[in-house]
Structures are given as structure tokens and as C-alpha cells.
Design an enzyme around this catalytic site. Structure first.
Site, PDB file in Angstrom:
ATOM      1  N   GLU A 171     -10.984   4.320   6.669  1.00  0.00           N
ATOM      2  CA  GLU A 171      -9.896   5.155   7.226  1.00  0.00           C
ATOM      3  C   GLU A 171     -10.766   6.325   7.853  1.00  0.00           C
ATOM      4  OE1 GLU A 171      -7.504   6.705   4.039  1.00  0.00           O
ATOM      5  OE2 GLU A 171      -6.101   7.594   5.336  1.00  0.00           O
TER       6      GLU A 171
ATOM      7  N   HIS B  22       0.970  -1.245   0.102  1.00  0.00           N
ATOM      8  CA  HIS B  22       0.131  -0.041  -0.049  1.00  0.00           C
ATOM      9  C   HIS B  22       0.739   1.284   0.135  1.00  0.00           C
ATOM     10  CE1 HIS B  22      -3.737   2.031   1.419  1.00  0.00           C
ATOM     11  NE2 HIS B  22      -3.127   2.965   0.922  1.00  0.00           N
TER      12      HIS B  22
ATOM     13  N   HIS C 219       1.493   4.760  -2.541  1.00  0.00           N
ATOM     14  CA  HIS C 219       0.956   5.763  -3.525  1.00  0.00           C
ATOM     15  C   HIS C 219       2.166   6.311  -4.180  1.00  0.00           C
ATOM     16  CE1 HIS C 219      -3.315   5.806  -2.119  1.00  0.00           C
ATOM     17  NE2 HIS C 219      -2.722   5.678  -0.963  1.00  0.00           N
ATOM     18  N   ASP C 220       1.752   6.374  -5.729  1.00  0.00           N
ATOM     19  CA  ASP C 220       2.549   6.783  -6.643  1.00  0.00           C
ATOM     20  C   ASP C 220       3.576   7.803  -6.407  1.00  0.00           C
ATOM     21  OD1 ASP C 220       0.238   8.263  -6.735  1.00  0.00           O
ATOM     22  OD2 ASP C 220      -0.318   8.084  -8.930  1.00  0.00           O
TER      23      ASP C 220
ATOM     24  N   ASP D 252       1.699   3.824   3.013  1.00  0.00           N
ATOM     25  CA  ASP D 252       0.792   4.525   2.583  1.00  0.00           C
ATOM     26  C   ASP D 252       1.749   5.699   1.625  1.00  0.00           C
ATOM     27  OD1 ASP D 252      -1.861   5.456   1.895  1.00  0.00           O
ATOM     28  OD2 ASP D 252      -2.198   6.322   3.886  1.00  0.00           O
ATOM     29  N   ASP D 253       1.953   6.957   2.303  1.00  0.00           N
ATOM     30  CA  ASP D 253       2.494   7.946   1.847  1.00  0.00           C
ATOM     31  C   ASP D 253       3.902   8.375   2.418  1.00  0.00           C
ATOM     32  OD1 ASP D 253       0.725   9.049  -0.442  1.00  0.00           O
ATOM     33  OD2 ASP D 253      -0.706   8.968   1.399  1.00  0.00           O
TER      34      ASP D 253
ATOM     35  N   HIS E 196      -5.914   0.084   5.104  1.00  0.00           N
ATOM     36  CA  HIS E 196      -6.279   0.829   6.172  1.00  0.00           C
ATOM     37  C   HIS E 196      -7.312  -0.003   7.326  1.00  0.00           C
ATOM     38  CE1 HIS E 196      -3.791   4.163   5.576  1.00  0.00           C
ATOM     39  NE2 HIS E 196      -4.613   4.382   4.409  1.00  0.00           N
TER      40      HIS E 196
ATOM     41  N   PHE F  25      -2.521  18.257   3.347  1.00  0.00           N
ATOM     42  CA  PHE F  25      -2.028  16.821   2.644  1.00  0.00           C
ATOM     43  C   PHE F  25      -2.392  17.219   1.105  1.00  0.00           C
ATOM     44  CE2 PHE F  25      -3.096  12.819   0.778  1.00  0.00           C
ATOM     45  CZ  PHE F  25      -2.226  11.858   1.270  1.00  0.00           C
ATOM     46  N   GLU F  26      -3.405  17.673   0.862  1.00  0.00           N
ATOM     47  CA  GLU F  26      -3.748  17.876  -0.516  1.00  0.00           C
ATOM     48  C   GLU F  26      -2.852  18.996  -1.245  1.00  0.00           C
ATOM     49  OE1 GLU F  26      -7.953  18.277  -0.135  1.00  0.00           O
ATOM     50  OE2 GLU F  26      -8.105  16.161   0.478  1.00  0.00           O
ATOM     51  N   GLN F  27      -2.665  20.030  -0.300  1.00  0.00           N
ATOM     52  CA  GLN F  27      -1.829  21.153  -0.998  1.00  0.00           C
ATOM     53  C   GLN F  27      -0.458  20.485  -1.303  1.00  0.00           C
ATOM     54  OE1 GLN F  27      -2.799  24.054  -1.887  1.00  0.00           O
ATOM     55  NE2 GLN F  27      -4.742  23.474  -1.318  1.00  0.00           N
TER      56      GLN F  27
HETATM   57 ZN   LIG Z   1      -3.624   4.902   0.894  1.00  0.00          ZN
END
Ligand SMILES: [Zn+2]
Ligand SMILES: [Zn+2]
Lengths: 491, 491
Positions: B338, B90, B92-93, B420-421, B363, B186-188
Site C-alpha cells: 500500500e 478487508h 477494519h473493526d 477497508d474503512d 491492497h 486518518f489517525e486523528q
Molecule cells: Zn486495511
């Protein structure tokens, strides 16, 4: 219900519905039959909870000290206060009464002396001829004289109050950065209260006042974990443990007479887990004797004090096996699993409490991590006494939604809600803890059935005889019906 | 084993021993047969963990941002880094690579423009003839020129870096006071990275660098959740989704050739859960096509974005049922649970993911609160991808010891550990998350068997065919044996 069809099929909405209903029915109170009045109240509660969840400051996600003023204005809390909550089964003797009463009433009585300890706490004593100096403390000050010299005693009173409770207006994370720090202050506050409440006349009044505060919070029965200390008189003379237990008995009788819709209280004799084996043997023998001589008031036995620092139950196994070896009944109500030290000796307390045939488990915070202990507790119906605010203040859990009781309740594990040391935490009665349970770890899925089940649990898992339980249940049912009928008008 | 004898008997030490062993054997890896070398390593690990637990600053009880420097110097962490950890399932790219590489390598390439957004973030673009202005952003600055004017670019680089990750040296509780606040940042950060990594040459290098960082952390296989975005060239021309997937395929091949002890990687195509139903239908159709055309690299499909704010899986049920209705295989790897919004629509994602036949659960933080979903997940062996640091940084849990995976692992629920990230959280690879799992929610009871089981799970619950899994397992076993034999000398 076969939910393992799986494979290459699109999900069936009816199967989904059925699984969701199955899950809802598995939770505490999920199979409770509800009256029309209860269903109406439930609809109201659901709406209230939805509004609560949408608040930016969601109280169960915050430290109780910061959340308390928000909870007080919450309509759900106000409803929970009115709700007949049955029994409070995990409450300690010297944290039943709001500390304001101790300061405004008790410390204003004549002959009350105070000193300041070297570690920023205070101690008290009542004495007719002036007390002996206390090591590591300032000289004794007679409060009556001290206050007489002041224009305004409010500041002093507030400062005394701050010493008798953990509650603070400051940031609790800063004041109590660690479990060690908060437990240290816990013990200091306990010692500060000690000299006030072990003064025989105060002892009696304190207990009556404690019953009053729980009664006002719509609780009809209590099981009080009590140290049964020696108490003292103004001249320094003392009363023994039997006097203390008898006083509990008398005051309970008096209170029940004064309040016919209150059922009563029983005592769980507790001793600190720091004592040595031979002392423990003596105490267990005394407990058996008291249980024999005072069967109506004396419910059983427990150990208190921080589990992480004290001796594990297994260390005392010989002393704690005495009753079963002698065939003398002494029900146990052990604190166990109030820890996050997974895998240590202390962490075995849960299993050991069950092997020692405990009647209930105090806290059981670590129970989820012990699948074997959890199974035994479920099969033998050993109820877990869940005290959410206590666990948060003593830093086992931060966000109440993550409290393990969420999981226990999702599977109808036997649980009751209690408040442990409400006065130390700035709470009172059970309503605050019920709020955290219902709005916090209950989530949107918990409902009037959950509340009803929790209340009935508090009677069913009490130490009362089946016959007594029926009586309490009948008494409770009357108030409950009234509550359900009134609530729909009140909101 | 009959543990319900109960009644009036003293506890039997042999029965106690047996129950403790039973409980130990129930946990993840509890029945693993261990070699002599593994047993020796286990004794070492136990000693290390005991020392770790005794630290005043116990890292798993702290926020990862404050704990990271402590973890880095921990002997257990250094051992976990060397441990062959199998697969990372798990990840993310665009959060695979340490942001320092993005700043020190990527933003130093020619034609890199940056602008400052009105909400204190940054955006990037590579362009040969100067990019069009971006709404709600300052004019574009060519970094090459900007840096040329500076005597010391370190401050600028640090400030850019701070925009690409959530990690901060400041107090994380102050910087991210709420889930909303941390998800906004996180999104920014994600958008800030976007312009850098979707530039075609960087895209290729970024992925190679990502594989390198995981490989350096002793991971031999990856499943990357990838948005498969259009990528762009200096002249503004673009490549479509197929180019992106093919590039993943080529770079993976190249990397595996360069590192024969690395097995490979597969892609889980992801789309944001904010899109509408008709767009979702189109994306699912495209996913089926890609899965048919690139069976070796394309593992399946998933939805990303914050569950609490996005649409629930059930909203997309028709689109997500297309593969099964058409009889076309498209494995799902849904993020689900999550959340701590218990009882809401979003909270149904766990059950719905299972009804949609998800292959794993991303999650599953809320799984414990859903006994029906939990049973299905266990019986169907749908593994939960546990990402402890992610859950802590995104404010689902504070003290890692309270992570629900502690309970899942105590009953050998199928779980894998992932990150995850990692770049967004200031972590890298899997070692930090393994540390939190092993020292944090694993407690003193988890051991070398638990670690081995977690690693084997990461291969067994991967999307690889049984035949491929055997190959990976054989490859892994060689490094594992070496690791066990070397560790006893190293410490
Ligand atoms: Zn994830
Ligand atoms: Zn207690």
C-alpha cells in the site's frame, strides 16, 4: 529458481535475496554489464535519487508545470542533461523549438501579421502585400507597426508566447479542468504556430533550430513525425509536399555537416486521423511513393490527432493494408492506446496497430490493460514510445509514479523515452522526460543500467538499418564513456 | 492461437476477432458460463455503463468525495447495491458503521464526555464519576449537559461528525494536500472514535450495527480486521482481549440467528506495525493461542498502520516465523504494497508477505511493479484485496481508471473487492467500491461475468473451510438467481 516451496517453513533469507535479485535483473537494463566508471556513477545517482525522494515536494508526484522549476535545480536533472541520450523517436514537427524563439526571433521578422481569434487564440501570416481577412478573427495587424508604437513590447510578447504553448504559471488544474479542455487548447496552440512555421524561410530555420535544441540536450538522432504541409512564400505562392520533405533532407544534411557528432534525422509522415477513407487512400499512396523516392530521409507513416475523438485504425484498414497488398514497404509507427476509454472502439487501436505490423507504438498508455496486445508487442519487439510529460499534461495520469511504463520497465518490455511535443508542454529535448522516467516511474530500483538500456533502445528500435545502428552506437559509446568519466569529477 | 504470423500481410478480420475474444476471455470472469437471465442483465448493464461513460462528470475520474452524490443517483450503483456481493474480506473493526450513527446514537447516551484536543480533534470517554483530565486536551465536557443548553444541537453534531471521518464537502485536494496530511487526519479520526467504541456496551452495539449495515448492502459474510482492544465499563473497570473476541463471537451468533440468510463473520487479529520486536513476539504468541482456543471466529493475523511510516514485515521476520517454526497454524492476511515508495525497504513487504505464506494480500497496490511477487501471488492463488476508494482517498491513485487492479483483472489475477474503512471514507458496505471497480477500472470490457467472478472470489478466497464455502455459495446462489430475475423487471 523454485519459489513455490511454500507450506509451513520460515522464510529463507538467501531465497529472499535471490528473488530480489531475480526481480532486479528482470527490469529494463537489469542484466546490463557495467564498467567501473558506470558503477561509480551509479552509486552517485543512487545517493542523489534518495535525496530527491525525501523532498517534501517530490516533482514526479506534481504536475509538470508546477514541478519544472524544481526539476531544473535538481542535480539528477543536470546530470541527465549531460547524458548522451541517443535518439528521440517520438517528436512532432512543430513542437520541437522553445516558443520563446518563435516570438523573439520569428515574429520580429518583417511582414509578420497577427490576428486575434474569437476564441482567445491568435493566428499569424507572413505577407508582402497584406493578407486576406481570416473568418472568425480580428483584422490583421502588422506586428512591426504594432510594436513600434509600444514603449515596452514584453507584455505583448509574453501574451503571444502564452498562446503558443500549454505551459502556464497558473494552476494547471484550474486552467485545464478536463481532457477536453486541454486538448482544445492544444489544438488552438497548434493552429497559432501553424502560420509562423509554414512560411518557407521560417520552416527551414525552425527545423534547424529544432535540431539544435535536441543536439544541445545531447541527442544525436531524431525521428520527426511530420505533417509535410505545403509551405508558402511572401507573395502567397506555395511549395508542395516534396519541397517540404526535400527541405528536411537538406537541412538535416547541413546540420549533420555542421555537427559531426550528430548522426541525423528521419521523417515519419503523419496525417490527421479525422480525414475520410478516400483521402486516406490517397495519402497512403503518396507515402509509399515518398518512401520509395526518398528512402534515406523517409522512415514511414503514422496518424495523428486525439485518438478519443478521431477515427480508429480499423476504420482505415483497407487504406492501411495497401502497402502489404501491393508488396510495397511502408513502415508504420502508429500512435495507439493514448486513451483511458477502456473497452471502446478506440481502445482497439493497440491490437490493430500490431495487426497492421506497426514498427513501434506511440504512447501505448493503455497497453497494460490489453494482455494479448502486450504479449504480441513484447514477442515481436515492437517498442513503446513512452512520453511521460505528455501523458500527464494531457491528463491521462496524475502522479508519474503511477505511469504504466513503471510496469513495462519492471519486465524489460521494449520501451523508449520521448517527449512528443516538448515546446507545447514547456519542456525541451528529452531530459525532462528522462527525469520523470528515472526518478518518477523508475523508482529507487532503476539505475545506470536502466538509463543505458533506454538509450541503447532508442538506437536499436529506431528505423535505421542495422549497419547504421552500429555506427550510431559507436558514436554514442564514445560520448557515453566521456560522460561517465567526467561525471564522477563534476559532483 | 498463432498471432505472430506478421510480415507483409493485411490483417485478417477473423484473426482479429479471435484475438479480441481471447483477450476478453482472459479477464476476471471471462470464461464464466452465463445463464439466460444473466445474459439479459448483462445487456442492461452494458447499456447503463455506456451512458455512464458518456457523462461529462465521470465519477471514477473524480475524487470519491466529489463523486459520491453522482454515484448515488447512478442506475448502475443502485443495481450493484441490490446485487448479492458475497463476502467483505478487508474491513477494519472501527470503520464499519456510518459515523452518523455514532453521533446520533452513541454520543447521546448518558455519561458521554468529550474534550477538544490541541490539534483540532476530539476525544470521548464514558464515565460514571467523571473522567481524569487528558493531556493536550480541553477539560472534559458532559455532552448531556452541553446539549441541554443548546437550542439546536445540529451544528455541534455535524462538527463532531466531521471529526470522525475524512469525508468532507470541501475540496478534498485542498483539505488533504499530501499523503502525510491525509494520514494524519486518518489517525486523528481513529483516535476520536476510539473512546466511543471501546466502551463495552457500545462495542457490542457497534459491531451489531456494523454487521447490519453490511447485511443491508447485500453482503453475507465478513472478515473483520480487529485490534481486539481492552474495553471499559462506566466505573473504569476493563475487559481483556479474550472478552473482546468472545463478544465478537456472541454478537456474530446473535446476528446470524436474527438473519438466517447471513452466513457469519470471522476476525483477523491485527496489531500496529509500530511496536517493537519483543512486543510483536508476545502478540504472535497470543494470536496462536487465540487461534487455537477460538478456531471458529479467529481467522488469522495481520499488521496495520501506514506502511510507509511503520516497520517492514522483514523487521519482524523472527516473530512472524514462530508459528511455522513451532508447527502451529496461524494464517496471515498481511497488508502489503500500500505504497508508492518504489524500491524502498517498505516496498519489499509484498515479497516478504508471500515468503511468510500470507493467505491474502491487503491492497497490493504496488504489485504490478514486482513481477516476481506477482507471479508467486498468481501461482499460489494469493488473492489481492483491492480497496479502490481507500487507495484514492489515501492518495495513491487519482483517476480510478488508472488503478492497478485494471491490469490484475485483465489477466484474471485472483482479486476481491473490499472497502477497508468505509465509514472513514464516507462510504458504506461494498457497493461504492464495486461501482468504482466495475465502472472505473473495469472499463466497458468488464461485464456480469466479472461481477460474478469477483463475488465468487470473495467466498473462494475467504478463510472458510471448503465445506463452509460450499454452504455460503449455495446460499449466495439462491439470492443471485433472484437478483438476476428481478433486475430485468426493475429497469
Ligand atoms: Zn486495511
Ligand atoms: Zn505524438
Amino acid at each position: 529458481l523454485c519459489y513455490l516451496t511454500g507450506g509451513m517453513t520460515a522464510p529463507d533469507p538467501r531465497q529472499r535475496e535471490a528473488l530480489m535479485e531475480l526481480e532486479a535483473s528482470m527490469q529494463t537494463g537489469g542484466r546490463m554489464l557495467l564498467t567501473d566508471a558506470e558503477l561509480r556513477l551509479d552509486a552517485l545517482l543512487f545517493k542523489m535519487k534518495q535525496q530527491e525522494v525525501e523532498r517534501a515536494d517530490f516533482p514526479p508526484a506534481m504536475h509538470f508545470f508546477k514541478a519544472r522549476h524544481l526539476i531544473r535545480t535538481s542535480p539528477i536533472f543536470q546530470l541527465l542533461q549531460k547524458m548522451p541520450k541517443g535518439g528521440a523517436l517520438h517528436v512532432h514537427d512543430f513542437s520541437m523549438v522553445d516558443v520563446e524563439w518563435l516570438v523573439k526571433n520569428v515574429t520580429y521578422r518583417p511582414h509578420c501579421y497577427m490576428c486575434f481569434t474569437y476564441n482567445q487564440s491568435v493566428r499569424f501570416i507572413f505577407s508582402s502585400q497584406g493578407p486576406k481577412p481570416l473568418p472568425r478573427c480580428s483584422p490583421w495587424i502588422l506586428l512591426e507597426n504594432f510594436r513600434a508604437k509600444m514603449i515596452n513590447a514584453t507584455e505583448l510578447d509574453n501574451s503571444i508566447m502564452g498562446n503558443l504553448t500549454l505551459f502556464t504559471q497558473q494552476d494547471p488544474e484550474t486552467v485545464y479542468p478536463s481532457q477536453d479542455a486541454v486538448w482544445d487548447r492544444f489544438e488552438q496552440a497548434f493552429l497559432a504556430v501553424w502560420g509562423l512555421v509554414t512560411y518557407a524561410p521560417v520552416f527551414r530555420d525552425y527545423y534547424y533550430q529544432g535540431l539544435t535544441e535536441f543536439y544541445m540536450d545531447n541527442i544525436m538522432y531524431l525521428e520527426v513525425r511530420a505533417l509535410l504541409p505545403e509551405t508558402y512564400e511572401l507573395d502567397g505562392s506555395t511549395h508542395d509536399r516534396t519541397w517540404t520533405l526535400k527541405t528536411y533532407q537538406e537541412v538535416t544534411r547541413q546540420f549533420t555537416e555542421d555537427h559531426p557528432d550528430f548522426f541525423g534525422a528521419r521523417i515519419i509522415f503523419t496525417v490527421h486521423r479525422g480525414i475520410n477513407i478516400s483521402a486516406m487512400t490517397g495519402v497512403v499512396e503518396e507515402a509509399m511513393k515518398l518512401h520509395r523516392d526518398f528512402p534515406d530521409i523517409m522512415a514511414g507513416f503514422d496518424l495523428v490527432g486525439r485518438e478519443d475523438r478521431g477515427r480508429p485504425l480499423w476504420y482505415f484498414r483497407d487504406a492501411l493494408s495497401l502497402p502489404s497488398e501491393r508488396g510495397v514497404p511502408l513502415p508504420f509507427f502508429f500512435h495507439a492506446g493514448e486513451t483511458d476509454l477502456e473497452g471502446t472502439e478506440v481502445d482497439q487501436n493497440l491490437l490493430d496497430a500490431l495487426l497492421l505490423n506497426t514498427s513501434r507504438i506511440g504512447h501505448g498508455f493503455a497497453l497494460l490493460r490489453h494482455p494479448v496486445a502486450r504479449n504480441i508487442s513484447k514477442k515481436k519487439e515492437v517498442a513503446v514510445e513512452v512520453c511521460p510529460i505528455s501523458n500527464q499534461v494531457l491528463k491521462l495520469v496524475n502522479d508519474i509514479r503511477n505511469h504504466p511504463a513503471a510496469v513495462l520497465m519492471s519486465e524489460n518490455h521494449p520501451v523508449v523515452i520521448s517527449s512528443d511535443d516538448p515546446a507545447l508542454f514547456g519542456a525541451s529535448g528529452l531530459s525532462y522526460d528522462f527525469y520523470e522516467a528515472f526518478v518518477g516511474f523508475g523508482g529507487l530500483g532503476s539505475n545506470i543500467g536502466s538509463l543505458k538500456a533506454l538509450v541503447i533502445n532508442s538506437i536499436r528500435y529506431s528505423s535505421l538499418t542495422p549497419k547504421q545502428q552500429e555506427k550510431v552506437l559507436a558514436l554514442w559509446q564514445t560520448s557515453w564513456n566521456k560522460f561517465c568519466n567526467n561525471s564522477k569529477n563534476a559532483f
